[in-house]
Design a protein around this motif. Structure first.
Motif, PDB file in Angstrom:
ATOM      1  N   PRO A 278       0.812  -1.225   0.000  1.00  0.00           N
ATOM      2  CA  PRO A 278       0.000   0.000   0.000  1.00  0.00           C
ATOM      3  C   PRO A 278       0.843   1.271   0.000  1.00  0.00           C
ATOM      4  O   PRO A 278       0.599   2.192  -0.783  1.00  0.00           O
ATOM      5  CB  PRO A 278      -0.841  -0.120   1.282  1.00  0.00           C
ATOM      6  CG  PRO A 278      -0.278  -1.257   2.062  1.00  0.00           C
ATOM      7  CD  PRO A 278       0.572  -2.084   1.154  1.00  0.00           C
ATOM      8  N   GLU A 279       1.890   1.306   0.844  1.00  0.00           N
ATOM      9  CA  GLU A 279       2.680   2.533   0.919  1.00  0.00           C
ATOM     10  C   GLU A 279       3.532   2.696  -0.351  1.00  0.00           C
ATOM     11  O   GLU A 279       3.577   3.755  -0.958  1.00  0.00           O
ATOM     12  CB  GLU A 279       3.570   2.507   2.161  1.00  0.00           C
ATOM     13  CG  GLU A 279       4.123   3.884   2.468  1.00  0.00           C
ATOM     14  CD  GLU A 279       5.342   3.861   3.384  1.00  0.00           C
ATOM     15  OE1 GLU A 279       5.584   2.827   4.050  1.00  0.00           O
ATOM     16  OE2 GLU A 279       6.059   4.883   3.400  1.00  0.00           O
ATOM     17  N   GLY A 280       4.169   1.595  -0.738  1.00  0.00           N
ATOM     18  CA  GLY A 280       5.052   1.638  -1.907  1.00  0.00           C
ATOM     19  C   GLY A 280       4.305   2.055  -3.164  1.00  0.00           C
ATOM     20  O   GLY A 280       4.798   2.869  -3.950  1.00  0.00           O
ATOM     21  N   SER A 281       3.105   1.503  -3.343  1.00  0.00           N
ATOM     22  CA  SER A 281       2.398   1.867  -4.576  1.00  0.00           C
ATOM     23  C   SER A 281       1.953   3.332  -4.531  1.00  0.00           C
ATOM     24  O   SER A 281       1.990   4.010  -5.560  1.00  0.00           O
ATOM     25  CB  SER A 281       1.226   0.929  -4.883  1.00  0.00           C
ATOM     26  OG  SER A 281       0.438   0.759  -3.768  1.00  0.00           O
ATOM     27  N   ALA A 282       1.634   3.838  -3.342  1.00  0.00           N
ATOM     28  CA  ALA A 282       1.240   5.258  -3.262  1.00  0.00           C
ATOM     29  C   ALA A 282       2.437   6.172  -3.513  1.00  0.00           C
ATOM     30  O   ALA A 282       2.339   7.154  -4.260  1.00  0.00           O
ATOM     31  CB  ALA A 282       0.632   5.559  -1.895  1.00  0.00           C
ATOM     32  N   VAL A 283       3.594   5.829  -2.922  1.00  0.00           N
ATOM     33  CA  VAL A 283       4.780   6.684  -3.115  1.00  0.00           C
ATOM     34  C   VAL A 283       5.205   6.639  -4.580  1.00  0.00           C
ATOM     35  O   VAL A 283       5.494   7.668  -5.199  1.00  0.00           O
ATOM     36  CB  VAL A 283       5.948   6.227  -2.194  1.00  0.00           C
ATOM     37  CG1 VAL A 283       7.217   7.007  -2.506  1.00  0.00           C
ATOM     38  CG2 VAL A 283       5.568   6.400  -0.735  1.00  0.00           C
TER      39      VAL A 283
END
Ligand SMILES: Cc1cc2nc3c(=O)[nH]c(=O)nc-3n(C[C@H](O)[C@H](O)[C@H](O)COP(=O)(O)OP(=O)(O)OC[C@H]3O[C@@H](n4cnc5c(N)ncnc54)[C@H](O)[C@@H]3O)c2cc1C
Length: 482
Positions: A278-283
């Motif tokens: 979730p975080e990686g795809s948002a960043v």
């Protein structure tokens, strides 16, 4: 209409530009749906204001066009190469092909838009249809505005606004055309354009580092997003993307620059990994957002590569080659210092490794681009335009929006720019982001020996000089306003 259906129309001409792909290509799809299709690529170095490509970009373009020609051949679509001003060439080829319809995907630089407008009216005046499509940006720059109707000048609200919108799904691979076009205009031989370096041929390391083309770009994307599990590179992207010694970023930039891969393909590939990362795809998606923001900024500020977005920086005493009065804050010898920066011999390993990586591979890690650019503009006091031009010539991803946008961001003169007083210390940055020195050693074999140069400038002194210059800028602003 489905993929296979065509209406019983005459020939369509699809004009390729920065969209060298057959998948997710709305213009190609429209042409094939219309009737027998001929494709065209125009090497336009003579329309007013068009910026000539740099050396690394020309190398990439040659191979990218070979790849496109081969993909189109599989679809039964001949690709015609022609050189000259687009407003003369495209209508002429359309006439030679007896095309009823001419289509292309939109570009956003001012000279390119002027050329496209001229082509559109000439094609229509000749009784043909002309249509353009959105393919290179997730959103058209004129469709994104603040509540007051202005364009965004700050990234965070811009991205908040556009990342929440729907983005269309990529279009599938078209089917081969069943009917060949009656007339295929004569084209030029790609090799006659001399896009590849000859004397000397410096492209060996580039060819070892990259495979230009659509299939290679999609493979890079697939490898990067990985499976929908904790193994996806996206999981560690937020932390590792700043470490130049780790292969933690996607290296998709040249594929996006040349349109081998579309932002819609990237957006949806990443969105599909939201569960695992979730975080990686948002960043990562927000990095795509910076690309988008740079292009929207260029659309609204066509002089992005030549003019400070913040005019108060017009008074900053940057040095430019040929300036007899300037020495820069480093004192004398500025020409030699500029040369040392270009060739990776400044004595600061992170800067030098980056500049050597750039020279060899046509690419440099983002963290190192920021540090190296800050060193040139702030410690050496060289105008950002000089660095921008060097990157333009040497990057395989040299991009008319992202390159000047990021140089102005580093220099402090740009949209939502880094504050001027944020002067990266290349020594500290090296310790933080290349703490074991593996990246520096990989590019500087003589590191640690007497062959490696001493530090070329005093970081503290040059930093102080840059800040003094900046403060005086503020004062003269104040004086002007008073
Ligand atoms: C001085 C300077 C000059 C630059 N010149 C260019 C340029 O000419 N062309 C170019 O594509 N990028 C440029 N960048 C932005 C960035 O450095 C590269 O996009 C990135 O390093 C490419 O590596 P990647 O594909 O592995 O990036 P990833 O981290 O995997 O990012 C994915 C994609 O997001 C986009 N992106 C990431 N960061 C930025 C950014 N800061 N601005 C705009 N788009 C971004 C790129 O399309 C990139 O491929 C520049 C940055 C600086 C500081």
């Amino acid at each position: 209409m489905t993929d296979t259906e065509t209406t019983a129309h005459g020939t369509a001409l699809v004009w390729f530009r920065d969209d060298l792909r057959v998948r997710d290509n709305p213009a190609l799809r429209a042409a094939l749906a219309h009737g027998p299709t001929v494709a065209l690529y125009v090497l336009d170095e003579s329309s007013p204001g068009i910026r000539p490509l740099g050396g690394a970009a020309r190398w990439w373009l040659h191979h990218g066009l070979e790849d496109l020609a081969s993909s189109l051949e599989h679809l039964g679509v001949p690709l015609v190469f022609r050189r000259g001003p687009a407003a003369a060439v495209v209508p002429e080829v359309a006439a030679q092909a007896r095309a009823e319809l001419v289509v292309w995907n939109r570009r956003y630089g001012a000279p390119e838009r002027r050329a496209d407008t001229a082509v559109k009216s000439l094609v229509r005046a000749a009784g043909r249809e002309a249509e353009s499509f959105q393919a290179s940006l997730l959103h058209e720059p004129w469709e994104v505005a603040t509540q007051q109707g202005n364009h965004y000048k700050v990234f965070t609200p811009f991205w908040k606004e556009v990342s929440g919108r729907d983005h269309r799904h990529p279009l599938p691979m078209p089917r081969p055309q069943r009917e060949a076009p009656d007339r295929v205009p004569r084209g030029e031989d790609l090799s006659s354009w001399a896009l590849l370096p000859r004397t000397p041929d410096w492209s060996g390391p580039l060819a070892r580092a990259w495979t230009p083309g659509e299939a290679a770009g999609l493979e890079v994307l697939k490898d990067f997003v990985g499976p929908d599990t904790a193994d996806s590179a996206l999981v560690e992207y937020p932390e590792a993307r700043d470490l130049p010694g780790r292969p933690a970023t996607s290296r998709l930039s040249p594929y996006l620059r040349w349109g081998h891969v579309s932002p819609f393909q990237v957006w949806h590939a990443v969105a599909d990994r939201r569960r695992a990362a979730p975080e990686g795809s948002a960043v990562f998606a927000s990095e795509l957002g910076w690309r988008e923001f740079a292009w929207h900024t260029l659309y609204h500020h066509p002089d992005l590569a030549t003019e400070n977005l913040r005019p108060e920086f017009d008074d900053y005493g940057w040095w430019t080659p040929g300036d007899p009065s300037g020495t820069g804050p480093a004192g004398g010898g500025i020409e030699q210092l500029l040369d040392a920066w270009r060739t990776g011999r400044t004595g600061f390993p992170l800067v030098d490794a980056g500049q050597r990586e750039l020279w060899a591979t046509g690419w440099m890690h983002n963290r190192v681009r920021m540090v190296s650019a800050s060193f040139l503009v702030k410690n050496l006091g060289v105008h950002w335009r000089v660095g921008e031009e060097w990157f333009w010539d040497t990057l395989v991803d040299a991009d008319a929006a992202s390159n000047p946008f990021n140089w102005q961001w580093v220099a402090g003169s740009g949209a939502d720019a880094a504050p001027f007083f944020r002067i990266f210390n290349p020594r500290t940055q090296g310790k933080k982001f290349d703490h074991d020195g593996a990246y520096a050693r990989a590019w500087i074999p003589e590191l640690g020996s007497t062959e490696y140069p001493q530090e070329s400038v005093d970081l503290a002194e040059t930093r102080a000089a840059a800040l003094d210059e900046y403060r005086s800028l503020g004062q003269s602003e104040g004086r002007r306003r008073a």
